[in-house]
Design a protein around this motif. Structure first.
Motif, short mmCIF file in Angstrom:
data_model
loop_
_atom_site.label_atom_id
_atom_site.label_comp_id
_atom_site.label_asym_id
_atom_site.label_seq_id
_atom_site.Cartn_x
_atom_site.Cartn_y
_atom_site.Cartn_z
N ARG A 1 0.84 -1.20 0.00
CA ARG A 1 0.00 0.00 0.00
C ARG A 1 0.88 1.24 0.00
N ASP A 2 0.46 2.26 -0.74
CA ASP A 2 1.11 3.56 -0.59
C ASP A 2 0.98 4.00 0.87
N PHE A 3 2.00 4.67 1.38
CA PHE A 3 2.04 4.98 2.81
C PHE A 3 2.53 6.40 3.05
N ASP A 4 1.82 7.10 3.94
CA ASP A 4 2.21 8.43 4.39
C ASP A 4 2.65 8.30 5.84
N VAL A 5 3.96 8.37 6.08
CA VAL A 5 4.46 8.12 7.42
C VAL A 5 4.04 9.23 8.39
#
Length: 333
Positions: free
Chosen positions: A208-212
């Motif tokens: 999954r694309d991830f925004d930390v």
């Protein structure tokens, strides 16, 4: 053409695979029932792991000949994650609970405080494998058991959650993915742009694309599908990422850890072990170029124990000529 060599001398196993790779696999710890949740703590120069079946947390200092341990009064535990900035505090996913363990790593007793009942997720959920991301959130999979047996999982009965631990010992729970059956190992790309998790029942690893910064998940794709490799009669379990960004995946019930290309989803290397039930994986060691692999004993099966006397150990792989993603600690907010 693949070239393989295998040498077994008591408990020392040396491998070379695909000609270019060479490394050594050996038994690091004494066997337990179900070695899970391997975590390398660089600050303490120690490996932590759990025996999921007996509720025991272990510490193995680098170079030590024995592990120390403490038992948690829970039916099972699957992970132990140190709290950043603390010498002796850990977050543990323990059966139906998220708990804080305070333990000096030397004595055989620690103190345990329940932080959050799994009832906050759903009263029939059990907590599985967990890791912290770079921001210090805990990510944990949950599952439900069918009434028929210990390892019969209810279809679509689980999910994947992130947990934020607060400084007053509260837990902020966010559901990230629902309708899963048995979510297992989790990891992130080295640049934190992608989140990976294992769905053991489908035999796949999803990316999954991830925004930390926010912990938000985006678009998904299948990063690996074990069905493309019918020679491995098992399920993907623990996962991590090496310095190249490729996945290292323990295949439970197949005696193998595979390296999966991050772009193609194809297996590019593999290492065979002398036990079939491989569980959790992590990079670590003083130069971070060692690789740790947990395993399961299945002691109720006498024939299995006789055939695999060192099942349940944590293995260490050295001379890898690689490093990998470090184990991240929990950040209390």
């Amino acid at each position: 053409m693949e070239k393989c060599c295998l040498l077994v001398v008591t408990l020392l196993i040396a491998y070379c695979t695909q000609g270019a790779l060479s490394f050594v696999i050996r038994q690091l710890t004494e066997p337990v029932e179900f070695a899970e949740g391997v975590f390398w703590d660089a600050e303490k120069s120690a490996l932590f792991y759990v025996d999921a079946d007996t509720g025991t947390v272990y510490r193995r200092n680098w170079g030590a000949k024995k592990s120390t341990s403490t038992k948690i009064p829970k039916q099972s535990i699957y992970s132990v994650i140190p709290i950043k900035g603390s010498r002796d505090e850990f977050i543990v996913t323990a059966y139906h609970d998220v708990v804080k363990l305070t333990w000096d790593g030397r004595q055989d007793t620690g103190t345990v405080k329940d932080l959050e009942k799994v009832g906050s997720f759903g009263s029939v959920y059990e907590l599985n494998d967990a890791k912290a991301d770079s921001a210090g959130r805990v990510w944990v999979g949950t599952y439900q058991l069918e009434s028929s047996g210990r390892y019969g999982f209810k279809q679509g009965g689980g999910g994947l959650f992130s947990l934020t631990i607060t400084n007053n010992d509260k837990v902020i729970i966010e559901e990230k993915i629902s309708n899963l059956t048995f979510p297992n190992g989790v990891t992130w790309s080295n640049d934190d742009k992608y989140f990976y998790y294992t769905d053991s029942t489908t035999g796949t690893i999803e990316r999954r694309d991830f925004d930390v910064a926010t912990g938000t998940l985006g678009e998904s794709k299948i990063a690996f599908d074990l069905a493309e490799y019918p020679e491995y009669h098992g399920i993907p379990n623990g996962i991590t990422v090496n310095e190249d960004g490729d996945l290292d995946v323990a295949i439970y019930n197949a005696s193998v850890v595979v390296q999966v290309d991050k772009d193609t989803g194809k297996i590019t290397a593999k290492a065979h072990y002398v036990v079939p039930q491989l569980t959790s994986v992590a990079w670590g060691g003083p130069r971070h170029d060692n690789f740790f692999v947990g395993s399961m004993k299945l002691s109720e099966d006498e024939e299995y124990v006789e055939k695999y006397p060192i099942a349940g150990t944590v293995f260490i792989v050295s001379d890898t000529n690689k490093t990998g993603r470090p184990s991240m600690k929990v950040v209390v907010r």
